[in-house]
Design a protein around this motif. Structure first.
Motif, PDB file in Angstrom:
ATOM      1  N   LEU A 100       0.825  -1.205   0.000  1.00 45.67           N
ATOM      2  CA  LEU A 100       0.000   0.000   0.000  1.00 45.67           C
ATOM      3  C   LEU A 100       0.862   1.258   0.000  1.00 45.67           C
ATOM      4  O   LEU A 100       0.587   2.212  -0.733  1.00 45.67           O
ATOM      5  CB  LEU A 100      -0.917   0.008   1.224  1.00 45.67           C
ATOM      6  N   SER A 101       1.902   1.253   0.809  1.00 48.95           N
ATOM      7  CA  SER A 101       2.793   2.401   0.883  1.00 48.95           C
ATOM      8  C   SER A 101       3.505   2.632  -0.446  1.00 48.95           C
ATOM      9  O   SER A 101       3.551   3.751  -0.965  1.00 48.95           O
ATOM     10  CB  SER A 101       3.817   2.189   2.005  1.00 48.95           C
ATOM     11  N   ALA A 102       4.043   1.557  -1.019  1.00 49.74           N
ATOM     12  CA  ALA A 102       4.756   1.661  -2.293  1.00 49.74           C
ATOM     13  C   ALA A 102       3.825   2.107  -3.409  1.00 49.74           C
ATOM     14  O   ALA A 102       4.206   2.896  -4.287  1.00 49.74           O
ATOM     15  CB  ALA A 102       5.394   0.323  -2.648  1.00 49.74           C
ATOM     16  N   ALA A 103       2.590   1.617  -3.382  1.00 44.71           N
ATOM     17  CA  ALA A 103       1.619   1.975  -4.415  1.00 44.71           C
ATOM     18  C   ALA A 103       1.246   3.448  -4.355  1.00 44.71           C
ATOM     19  O   ALA A 103       0.806   4.026  -5.346  1.00 44.71           O
ATOM     20  CB  ALA A 103       0.372   1.123  -4.274  1.00 44.71           C
ATOM     21  N   ASN A 104       1.462   4.070  -3.190  1.00 42.82           N
ATOM     22  CA  ASN A 104       1.213   5.499  -3.026  1.00 42.82           C
ATOM     23  C   ASN A 104       2.504   6.310  -3.158  1.00 42.82           C
ATOM     24  O   ASN A 104       2.583   7.444  -2.680  1.00 42.82           O
ATOM     25  CB  ASN A 104       0.542   5.761  -1.678  1.00 42.82           C
ATOM     26  N   ASP A 105       3.521   5.680  -3.790  1.00 38.36           N
ATOM     27  CA  ASP A 105       4.780   6.345  -4.135  1.00 38.36           C
ATOM     28  C   ASP A 105       5.624   6.754  -2.931  1.00 38.36           C
ATOM     29  O   ASP A 105       6.457   7.666  -3.033  1.00 38.36           O
ATOM     30  CB  ASP A 105       4.518   7.573  -5.025  1.00 38.36           C
ATOM     31  N   ALA A 106       5.427   6.114  -1.799  1.00 36.18           N
ATOM     32  CA  ALA A 106       6.284   6.369  -0.645  1.00 36.18           C
ATOM     33  C   ALA A 106       7.614   5.635  -0.822  1.00 36.18           C
ATOM     34  O   ALA A 106       7.695   4.625  -1.522  1.00 36.18           O
ATOM     35  CB  ALA A 106       5.602   5.925   0.635  1.00 36.18           C
ATOM     36  N   ASP A 107       8.639   6.126  -0.162  1.00 33.24           N
ATOM     37  CA  ASP A 107       9.969   5.517  -0.209  1.00 33.24           C
ATOM     38  C   ASP A 107      10.011   4.386   0.811  1.00 33.24           C
ATOM     39  O   ASP A 107      10.102   4.625   2.014  1.00 33.24           O
ATOM     40  CB  ASP A 107      11.022   6.580   0.120  1.00 33.24           C
ATOM     41  N   GLU A 289       7.228 -14.346  -4.577  1.00 34.46           N
ATOM     42  CA  GLU A 289       5.987 -14.798  -5.218  1.00 34.46           C
ATOM     43  C   GLU A 289       4.787 -14.480  -4.325  1.00 34.46           C
ATOM     44  O   GLU A 289       3.720 -14.086  -4.808  1.00 34.46           O
ATOM     45  CB  GLU A 289       6.064 -16.302  -5.491  1.00 34.46           C
ATOM     46  N   GLY A 290       4.977 -14.646  -3.008  1.00 38.10           N
ATOM     47  CA  GLY A 290       3.908 -14.332  -2.064  1.00 38.10           C
ATOM     48  C   GLY A 290       3.580 -12.843  -2.063  1.00 38.10           C
ATOM     49  O   GLY A 290       2.406 -12.458  -2.017  1.00 38.10           O
ATOM     50  N   PHE A 291       4.608 -12.020  -2.103  1.00 39.58           N
ATOM     51  CA  PHE A 291       4.401 -10.575  -2.189  1.00 39.58           C
ATOM     52  C   PHE A 291       3.617 -10.222  -3.452  1.00 39.58           C
ATOM     53  O   PHE A 291       2.689  -9.406  -3.415  1.00 39.58           O
ATOM     54  CB  PHE A 291       5.748  -9.843  -2.204  1.00 39.58           C
ATOM     55  N   GLN A 292       3.999 -10.860  -4.578  1.00 42.19           N
ATOM     56  CA  GLN A 292       3.314 -10.545  -5.833  1.00 42.19           C
ATOM     57  C   GLN A 292       1.865 -10.999  -5.783  1.00 42.19           C
ATOM     58  O   GLN A 292       0.969 -10.291  -6.268  1.00 42.19           O
ATOM     59  CB  GLN A 292       4.037 -11.213  -7.011  1.00 42.19           C
ATOM     60  N   ARG A 293       1.613 -12.151  -5.193  1.00 41.06           N
ATOM     61  CA  ARG A 293       0.247 -12.645  -5.068  1.00 41.06           C
ATOM     62  C   ARG A 293      -0.599 -11.667  -4.242  1.00 41.06           C
ATOM     63  O   ARG A 293      -1.746 -11.381  -4.570  1.00 41.06           O
ATOM     64  CB  ARG A 293       0.254 -14.031  -4.417  1.00 41.06           C
ATOM     65  N   THR A 294      -0.001 -11.153  -3.166  1.00 39.24           N
ATOM     66  CA  THR A 294      -0.712 -10.191  -2.331  1.00 39.24           C
ATOM     67  C   THR A 294      -0.974  -8.891  -3.087  1.00 39.24           C
ATOM     68  O   THR A 294      -2.066  -8.318  -3.009  1.00 39.24           O
ATOM     69  CB  THR A 294       0.094  -9.900  -1.053  1.00 39.24           C
ATOM     70  N   ILE A 304      -5.445  -0.930  -4.264  1.00 36.14           N
ATOM     71  CA  ILE A 304      -4.453  -0.085  -4.912  1.00 36.14           C
ATOM     72  C   ILE A 304      -4.931   0.182  -6.335  1.00 36.14           C
ATOM     73  O   ILE A 304      -5.621  -0.643  -6.930  1.00 36.14           O
ATOM     74  CB  ILE A 304      -3.038  -0.721  -4.904  1.00 36.14           C
ATOM     75  N   GLU A 305      -4.571   1.332  -6.873  1.00 37.08           N
ATOM     76  CA  GLU A 305      -5.140   1.763  -8.146  1.00 37.08           C
ATOM     77  C   GLU A 305      -4.400   1.229  -9.361  1.00 37.08           C
ATOM     78  O   GLU A 305      -4.928   1.259 -10.468  1.00 37.08           O
ATOM     79  CB  GLU A 305      -5.171   3.292  -8.198  1.00 37.08           C
ATOM     80  N   LYS A 306      -3.153   0.776  -9.177  1.00 38.73           N
ATOM     81  CA  LYS A 306      -2.389   0.271 -10.305  1.00 38.73           C
ATOM     82  C   LYS A 306      -1.661  -1.002  -9.912  1.00 38.73           C
ATOM     83  O   LYS A 306      -1.363  -1.240  -8.739  1.00 38.73           O
ATOM     84  CB  LYS A 306      -1.384   1.327 -10.780  1.00 38.73           C
ATOM     85  N   GLU A 307      -1.382  -1.826 -10.899  1.00 44.05           N
ATOM     86  CA  GLU A 307      -0.640  -3.052 -10.642  1.00 44.05           C
ATOM     87  C   GLU A 307       0.778  -2.719 -10.199  1.00 44.05           C
ATOM     88  O   GLU A 307       1.353  -1.718 -10.625  1.00 44.05           O
ATOM     89  CB  GLU A 307      -0.612  -3.923 -11.903  1.00 44.05           C
ATOM     90  N   LEU A 308       1.323  -3.547  -9.351  1.00 45.16           N
ATOM     91  CA  LEU A 308       2.655  -3.301  -8.791  1.00 45.16           C
ATOM     92  C   LEU A 308       3.563  -4.492  -9.032  1.00 45.16           C
ATOM     93  O   LEU A 308       3.198  -5.630  -8.729  1.00 45.16           O
ATOM     94  CB  LEU A 308       2.543  -3.039  -7.285  1.00 45.16           C
ATOM     95  N   ASP A 309       4.739  -4.230  -9.588  1.00 45.79           N
ATOM     96  CA  ASP A 309       5.778  -5.244  -9.709  1.00 45.79           C
ATOM     97  C   ASP A 309       6.563  -5.237  -8.408  1.00 45.79           C
ATOM     98  O   ASP A 309       7.304  -4.297  -8.127  1.00 45.79           O
ATOM     99  CB  ASP A 309       6.699  -4.913 -10.892  1.00 45.79           C
ATOM    100  N   VAL A 310       6.402  -6.260  -7.600  1.00 46.95           N
ATOM    101  CA  VAL A 310       7.001  -6.262  -6.261  1.00 46.95           C
ATOM    102  C   VAL A 310       8.514  -6.363  -6.283  1.00 46.95           C
ATOM    103  O   VAL A 310       9.153  -6.131  -5.255  1.00 46.95           O
ATOM    104  CB  VAL A 310       6.418  -7.395  -5.381  1.00 46.95           C
TER     105      VAL A 310
END
Length: 315
Positions: A100-107, A289-294, A304-310
């Motif tokens: 969630l944090s990364a998807a909102n462009d946080a460091d 893989e678990g992170f990507q599944r989540t 989240i509004e966009k897909e994320l490459d973990v």
């Protein structure tokens, strides 16, 4: 509509995180203190052992760095504190919160793993006739939004081509969900850790746990800015984590006793619960893989509004 509302709510929670990270984070060129999050539930043995033994304090004493703790249990609050510079290390943060944090462009970056415990995340009911996802249709199910438990519900329903929209999902904390189940206001409670163990001991019906459905990943995270500014701190932190793991392996009973005292549980209960946890700090392919599944689940659920490459989350 429900997905869109959940997504809007989660985005609002973390909007401040991204904004805070843009301009107010502390200058890390000098460091006289180091603040770690301290979260003990559901069964965070490494955190309890570390604090009891003063392992971080000893690791940074020679550098004149004071170790402090921030007891922040909310994932959103944890990532906001990291972005603001109030905390330098998220020592036990859920994959959902990191994403969630990364998807909102946080460091934010994942330094290493903290734990994996899919069997510790459970769905309980009084109704023993509930034995399949289809039996949940229309039922009132309580649990915390945007967490491993939310993902467990979605993953279980998906095995029958159902979604969270097929049930009445109520956003509720774990203690409240347990109380709702006991009081009869909810049909199913999503529970983890001590609450799940206690519910099991009370004889409630286990519908499913997370085994084979979720990875239930908890990680250790920092900002990339901090990582690059303080490689020596990162190295000592990782050495200290190895010391914690060594203590847990060689002083197992003592570690259980520490956790029992901290969590107000019997030692035998802690010992039984601990069998569900993998506290290895190594980042594996299965973890990614678990992170990507989540992340995919959160995107599909509108969190989240966009897909994320973990892969962007790891060093």
């Amino acid at each position: 509509m429900k997905k869109r509302l959940i997504g809007m709510a989660m985005a609002a929670i973390l909007a401040m995180t991204a904004l805070t990270g843009c301009g107010t984070a502390e200058d890390t060129s000098s460091l006289d203190s180091l603040t770690f999050t301290y979260v003990t539930s559901p069964l965070n043995l490494p955190s309890i052992v570390e604090k009891e033994e003063g392992i971080f304090t000893k690791a940074f004493a020679d550098d004149g760095i004071e170790v402090k703790y921030a007891e922040i249990t909310s994932g959103a609050d944890q990532t906001q504190a990291l972005a603001a510079g109030d905390v330098q290390v998220l020592y036990a943060v859920g994959a959902t919160s990191v994403i969630l944090s990364a998807a909102n462009d946080a460091d934010i970056k994942v330094l290493n793993m903290y734990s994996r415990s899919p069997k510790a995340f459970c769905m309980y009911s009084k109704d023993e006739s509930i034995s399949s996802p289809a039996d949940l249709r229309g039922k009132t199910i309580a649990g915390p939004v945007g967490t491993n438990l939310h993902e467990l519900l979605a993953a279980y329903l998906a095995t029958a081509d159902m979604t969270v929209d097929d049930v009445n999902f109520v956003n509720m904390g774990i203690p409240e969900a347990k109380a709702g189940l006991e009081g009869g206001s909810v049909d199913v409670a999503l529970l983890a850790g001590a609450a799940a163990y206690q519910t099991q001991q009370q004889g409630y019906h286990l519908i499913t746990d997370g085994e084979g459905l979720i990875n239930a990943i908890i990680a250790v995270a920092v900002t990339n800015k901090f990582y690059e500014a303080h490689p020596e701190i990162i190295e000592k932190l990782q050495s200290a984590q190895a010391e914690i793991a060594d203590f847990m392996q060689n002083h197992e009973q003592e570690a259980y006793e520490m956790a029992a005292a901290e969590l107000d549980l019997d030692v035998d209960a802690v010992k039984e619960m601990a069998q569900y946890y993998d506290f290895s700090t190594e980042i594996t392919a299965a973890d990614k893989e678990g992170f990507q599944r989540t992340a995919d689940f959160m995107y599909q659920a509108g969190m989240i509004e966009k897909e994320l490459d973990v892969n962007t989350l790891f060093y």
